[in-house]
Design a protein around this motif. Structure first.
Motif, mmCIF file in Angstrom:
data_model
loop_
_atom_site.group_PDB
_atom_site.id
_atom_site.type_symbol
_atom_site.label_atom_id
_atom_site.label_comp_id
_atom_site.label_asym_id
_atom_site.label_seq_id
_atom_site.Cartn_x
_atom_site.Cartn_y
_atom_site.Cartn_z
ATOM 1 N N VAL A 56 0.808 -1.219 0.000
ATOM 2 C CA VAL A 56 0.000 0.000 0.000
ATOM 3 C C VAL A 56 0.840 1.267 0.000
ATOM 4 C CG1 VAL A 56 -2.013 -1.085 1.052
ATOM 5 C CG2 VAL A 56 -0.253 -0.096 2.514
ATOM 6 N N LYS A 57 2.122 1.159 0.334
ATOM 7 C CA LYS A 57 3.014 2.323 0.327
ATOM 8 C C LYS A 57 4.005 2.193 -0.823
ATOM 9 C CE LYS A 57 3.988 1.973 4.919
ATOM 10 N NZ LYS A 57 4.731 2.277 6.121
ATOM 11 N N PRO A 58 4.555 3.301 -1.281
ATOM 12 C CA PRO A 58 5.570 3.222 -2.345
ATOM 13 C C PRO A 58 6.762 2.365 -1.926
ATOM 14 C CG PRO A 58 4.861 5.487 -2.034
ATOM 15 C CD PRO A 58 4.268 4.687 -0.895
ATOM 16 N N LEU A 59 7.372 1.723 -2.902
ATOM 17 C CA LEU A 59 8.597 0.960 -2.680
ATOM 18 C C LEU A 59 9.749 1.948 -2.653
ATOM 19 C CD1 LEU A 59 9.987 -1.840 -2.499
ATOM 20 C CD2 LEU A 59 10.161 -1.775 -5.003
ATOM 21 N N ARG A 60 10.527 1.933 -1.597
ATOM 22 C CA ARG A 60 11.657 2.856 -1.465
ATOM 23 C C ARG A 60 12.884 2.222 -2.113
ATOM 24 N NH1 ARG A 60 15.025 4.436 3.643
ATOM 25 N NH2 ARG A 60 15.836 6.434 2.958
ATOM 26 N N VAL A 61 13.502 2.926 -3.048
ATOM 27 C CA VAL A 61 14.687 2.429 -3.744
ATOM 28 C C VAL A 61 15.801 3.449 -3.593
ATOM 29 C CG1 VAL A 61 15.662 1.692 -5.952
ATOM 30 C CG2 VAL A 61 13.291 1.118 -5.394
ATOM 31 N N LEU A 62 16.916 3.004 -3.024
ATOM 32 C CA LEU A 62 18.098 3.835 -2.859
ATOM 33 C C LEU A 62 19.193 3.280 -3.748
ATOM 34 C CD1 LEU A 62 16.474 3.816 -0.051
ATOM 35 C CD2 LEU A 62 18.549 4.795 0.871
ATOM 36 N N GLY A 63 19.910 4.179 -4.423
ATOM 37 C CA GLY A 63 20.975 3.714 -5.294
ATOM 38 C C GLY A 63 21.796 4.874 -5.805
ATOM 39 N N PRO A 64 22.788 4.551 -6.624
ATOM 40 C CA PRO A 64 23.679 5.596 -7.151
ATOM 41 C C PRO A 64 22.967 6.500 -8.149
ATOM 42 C CG PRO A 64 24.176 3.475 -8.164
ATOM 43 C CD PRO A 64 23.140 3.218 -7.105
ATOM 44 N N SER A 65 23.653 7.540 -8.549
ATOM 45 C CA SER A 65 23.132 8.473 -9.544
ATOM 46 C C SER A 65 22.641 7.697 -10.759
ATOM 47 C CB SER A 65 24.248 9.445 -9.951
ATOM 48 O OG SER A 65 23.771 10.331 -10.921
ATOM 49 N N GLY A 66 21.442 8.022 -11.206
ATOM 50 C CA GLY A 66 20.818 7.315 -12.325
ATOM 51 C C GLY A 66 19.651 6.445 -11.877
ATOM 52 N N THR A 67 19.530 6.208 -10.583
ATOM 53 C CA THR A 67 18.439 5.383 -10.053
ATOM 54 C C THR A 67 17.083 6.014 -10.374
ATOM 55 O OG1 THR A 67 19.857 4.519 -8.288
ATOM 56 C CG2 THR A 67 17.479 4.358 -7.944
ATOM 57 N N ARG A 68 16.992 7.331 -10.279
ATOM 58 C CA ARG A 68 15.729 8.018 -10.571
ATOM 59 C C ARG A 68 15.310 7.783 -12.029
ATOM 60 N NH1 ARG A 68 13.361 11.003 -7.494
ATOM 61 N NH2 ARG A 68 15.195 11.674 -6.322
ATOM 62 N N ALA A 69 16.259 7.784 -12.945
ATOM 63 C CA ALA A 69 15.927 7.573 -14.359
ATOM 64 C C ALA A 69 15.341 6.178 -14.571
ATOM 65 C CB ALA A 69 17.168 7.769 -15.228
ATOM 66 N N ILE A 70 15.868 5.177 -13.893
ATOM 67 C CA ILE A 70 15.322 3.819 -14.004
ATOM 68 C C ILE A 70 13.902 3.785 -13.450
ATOM 69 C CG2 ILE A 70 15.520 1.466 -13.072
ATOM 70 C CD1 ILE A 70 18.531 1.694 -13.507
ATOM 71 N N ALA A 71 13.693 4.396 -12.284
ATOM 72 C CA ALA A 71 12.352 4.424 -11.678
ATOM 73 C C ALA A 71 11.367 5.157 -12.586
ATOM 74 C CB ALA A 71 12.413 5.082 -10.308
ATOM 75 N N GLU A 99 9.647 5.325 -4.627
ATOM 76 C CA GLU A 99 10.184 6.519 -3.973
ATOM 77 C C GLU A 99 11.703 6.398 -4.052
ATOM 78 O OE1 GLU A 99 10.528 7.212 0.591
ATOM 79 O OE2 GLU A 99 8.499 7.756 -0.045
ATOM 80 N N VAL A 100 12.339 7.286 -4.790
ATOM 81 C CA VAL A 100 13.769 7.180 -5.090
ATOM 82 C C VAL A 100 14.595 8.126 -4.220
ATOM 83 C CG1 VAL A 100 15.544 7.528 -6.870
ATOM 84 C CG2 VAL A 100 13.345 6.501 -7.465
ATOM 85 N N GLN A 101 15.724 7.618 -3.789
ATOM 86 C CA GLN A 101 16.723 8.465 -3.143
ATOM 87 C C GLN A 101 18.074 8.082 -3.750
ATOM 88 O OE1 GLN A 101 16.741 8.387 1.142
ATOM 89 N NE2 GLN A 101 18.451 9.813 1.272
ATOM 90 N N GLU A 102 18.661 9.001 -4.502
ATOM 91 C CA GLU A 102 19.984 8.747 -5.062
ATOM 92 C C GLU A 102 21.006 9.075 -3.980
ATOM 93 O OE1 GLU A 102 20.296 10.785 -8.843
ATOM 94 O OE2 GLU A 102 19.123 9.203 -9.811
ATOM 95 N N ILE A 103 21.892 8.122 -3.727
ATOM 96 C CA ILE A 103 22.858 8.258 -2.634
ATOM 97 C C ILE A 103 24.263 7.987 -3.149
ATOM 98 C CG2 ILE A 103 21.153 7.625 -0.887
ATOM 99 C CD1 ILE A 103 22.501 4.835 -0.814
ATOM 100 N N GLY A 104 25.227 8.264 -2.314
ATOM 101 C CA GLY A 104 26.616 8.019 -2.678
ATOM 102 C C GLY A 104 27.451 7.735 -1.451
ATOM 103 N N ASP A 105 28.746 7.865 -1.641
ATOM 104 C CA ASP A 105 29.711 7.609 -0.578
ATOM 105 C C ASP A 105 29.374 8.437 0.659
ATOM 106 O OD1 ASP A 105 32.214 6.276 0.137
ATOM 107 O OD2 ASP A 105 33.018 8.309 0.273
ATOM 108 N N GLY A 106 29.345 7.800 1.816
ATOM 109 C CA GLY A 106 29.089 8.498 3.068
ATOM 110 C C GLY A 106 27.643 8.498 3.516
#
Length: 181
Positions: A56-71, A99-106
């Motif tokens: 019932v809630k959005p699937l949260r996906v975290l990944g490197p730059s470009g993840t939003r484009a895939i979503a 629900e996308v969050q692009e993340i990186g080192d740190g």
């Protein structure tokens, strides 16, 4: 049930969850180690199968730059079907969103007492991340590549007595599983 965090969502991820007796709608977070197809081609299946069971809630996906484009591409490919099924079944389409969050080192966050940290593992041929999970005196590290993985696992330990296990997601058939209660 237990909180489920997936590392990567490759081909067959929904079937792998069923094989492990985990409801497909139960995972609420996916951490992508890279945008290689073997880590992402199961995202649409996980998203839509989970919604049909029902998430019932959005699937949260975290990944490197470009993840939003895939979503965005997944949403665009399935938008008409999602709208039609939501209307026909009288259900909310929120569970069919990412629900996308692009993340990186740190990157670092705590979910229900589980500390999750990300570290860059290089950029050849594309950016890759490793994830370190810590709870109590245990730590797990998962990465799609093995470069410097064990070294990163050890140098990031906050306690010398912490037990550390390192995994490459290539050791898993489709996706890595980490259950959090």
């Amino acid at each position: 049930g237990a909180r489920i965090v997936l590392v990567d969502a490759g081909r067959g991820v929904a079937e792998a969850l069923r094989h492990c007796a985990i409801p497909v709608a139960q995972p609420d977070t996916v951490l992508l180690t890279s945008l290689h197809p073997e880590n992402t081609v199961g995202l649409d299946d996980l998203l839509l199968t989970g919604w049909n069971t029902p998430r019932v809630k959005p699937l949260r996906v975290l990944g490197p730059s470009g993840t939003r484009a895939i979503a965005d591409a997944i949403h665009a490919a399935h938008a008409q079907t999602i709208a039609a099924l939501a209307t026909a079944r009288g259900i909310d389409a929120s569970g069919a969103r990412i629900e996308v969050q692009e993340i990186g080192d740190g990157f670092s966050e705590t979910q229900d007492g589980l500390l999750i940290r990300a570290a860059a593992m290089g950029s050849a041929p594309i950016a890759s991340l490793a994830y370190r999970f810590e709870t109590g005196d245990r730590a797990w590290v998962v990465s799609g590549i093995r470069i410097e993985l064990v070294q990163w696992a050890r140098t990031r330990s906050r306690r010398s007595s912490q037990q550390i296990m390192a995994f490459s997601s290539s050791a898993f058939s489709s996706s890595g599983f980490l259950a959090v209660s």
